[in-house]
Write an enzyme that holds these catalytic residues in place. Structure first.
Site, PDB file in Angstrom:
ATOM      1  N   ARG A 162       1.994   7.946   7.468  1.00  0.00           N
ATOM      2  CA  ARG A 162       3.022   8.290   8.455  1.00  0.00           C
ATOM      3  C   ARG A 162       2.825   7.542   9.774  1.00  0.00           C
ATOM      4  NH1 ARG A 162       4.161   9.553   4.269  1.00  0.00           N
ATOM      5  NH2 ARG A 162       4.956  11.528   3.472  1.00  0.00           N
ATOM      6  N   SER A 232      10.046  17.883   6.290  1.00  0.00           N
ATOM      7  CA  SER A 232       8.662  18.308   6.536  1.00  0.00           C
ATOM      8  C   SER A 232       8.330  18.127   8.020  1.00  0.00           C
ATOM      9  CB  SER A 232       7.700  17.483   5.672  1.00  0.00           C
ATOM     10  OG  SER A 232       7.975  17.688   4.304  1.00  0.00           O
ATOM     11  N   GLU A 328       5.504  15.772  12.710  1.00  0.00           N
ATOM     12  CA  GLU A 328       6.075  14.479  12.329  1.00  0.00           C
ATOM     13  C   GLU A 328       7.239  14.049  13.221  1.00  0.00           C
ATOM     14  OE1 GLU A 328       6.925  13.189   8.418  1.00  0.00           O
ATOM     15  OE2 GLU A 328       5.414  14.469   7.482  1.00  0.00           O
TER      16      GLU A 328
END
Length: 343
Positions: A162, A232, A328
């Site tokens: 990520r 998410s 995130e």
């Protein structure tokens, strides 16, 4: 305080009702380049936005939002691979569908990831055992400092879990204009996660994997058109093998996936679920009842509701497991991106 007349509610998948001072629609690469350069050189605040699937707006944005709407996919091939050159504004899931319709496998595990192609390299999107870095050939971007179009090979993008150079050295000085993908003709299925394990490796097709993943995601994840969300919300934390072994002793059944000989990736959703946080609410925001990794807008959530809920979850997980979760999505305030802790 200047007026902020352009609503961004339909431009972010959390459906948070904030606005911006100006909204520019970049429908071509030339338009995207000229608009961003003009704003950068005049030292005006601006935010480049694709699908809006990875942001939390916490205030009206006091600048210009440049919405990337560029389209175009070019295909080529050699004996070994299919090559795609894709405009930044293309919808990611529609790209996956297009490749499969052309009998080009390789992206099926990344089905139903929301957002645009240009956003994909920034956080090295991934799901069900596949990450963008495995299929990326190059990334083209506008260097705002020089006004030049530049191209980075995959190994120059500093891809990690990520993460990428676009969140590091090139943060705030690069606008992605296109992405090159390289898909091997010697396709190998990746079926090591979830319900995919039930598929037969010797006979499974890319279309079957795609269908299975779509079914799983549609079952587990709320539709942002119904319940606003950014997918998410937390990264799966990576810990040392020693820390994981200690956690197993204290929390039998804890879910982890080996990253290498020395580290393990924990399932953040499992941690949140077992901490009893499903359904936890702050204002109009809640931890989803079916998927603990997702924070949702129950109807009238503010961005501050979402960030306060996120911080409550983070605190609870630290207290229970000694593990700090990392969000995130990008947190966007009145003057641009900020840290979750600052909201």
């Amino acid at each position: 305080m200047p007026a902020v007349p352009y609503s961004l509610k339909s431009y972010n998948t959390f459906q948070i009702d904030h606005s911006c001072v100006e909204l520019s629609h970049a429908k071509s690469k030339a338009e995207l380049i000229s608009t961003c350069l003009e704003l950068y050189r005049s030292e005006q605040d601006f935010l480049v936005l694709g699908g809006g699937s990875n942001i939390v707006l916490t205030d009206d944005y006091l600048g210009t939002v440049v919405h990337v709407e560029t389209k175009g996919i070019e295909f080529s091939e050699d004996d070994e691979c299919h090559y795609l050159s894709v405009a930044a504004g293309e919808n990611w899931h529609e790209l996956v569908e297009t490749t499969l319709s052309m009998s080009i496998p390789g992206l099926e595990n990344l089905a139903l990831i929301p957002g645009t192609v240009g956003a994909a390299p920034i956080q090295n999107i991934g799901a069900y055992g596949v990450e963008l870095m495995q299929v990326c050939d190059w990334v083209e971007y506008l260097d705002l400092r020089t006004g030049e179009l530049k191209r980075l090979a995959t190994n120059e993008c500093h891809f990690k879990y990520r993460d990428s150079i676009f969140k590091g050295d090139l943060l705030n000085c690069a606008v992605i204009t296109g992405v090159g993908l390289k898909l091997s003709k010697h396709w190998q299925p990746v079926i090591s996660y979830g319900a995919l394990k039930a598929l037969e490796r010797g006979s499974v097709t890319a279309q079957q994997i795609f269908t299975c993943i779509c079914n799983m995601r549609n079952t587990k994840l709320p539709n942002p058109d119904v319940l606003g969300n950014a997918g998410s919300f937390f990264k799966n934390p990576v810990v040392s093998r020693a820390v994981f072994d200690s956690l197993v002793k204290n929390h039998p059944g804890i879910v982890g996936f080996p990253v290498d000989a020395d580290s393990v990736k924990l399932a953040a959703g499992w941690l949140i679920d077992r901490a009893g946080l499903k359904g936890l609410k702050v204002g109009g925001a809640a931890v989803h009842e079916q998927q603990a990794l997702v924070l949702v807008n129950m109807g009238h959530a503010t961005g501050t509701d979402v960030t306060r809920l996120a911080k409550k979850v983070i605190s609870a997980i630290v207290e229970r497991y000694g593990i700090k979760l990392v969000a995130e999505p990008r947190i966007i305030g009145a003057n641009g991106e900020k840290e979750l802790a600052d909201d």
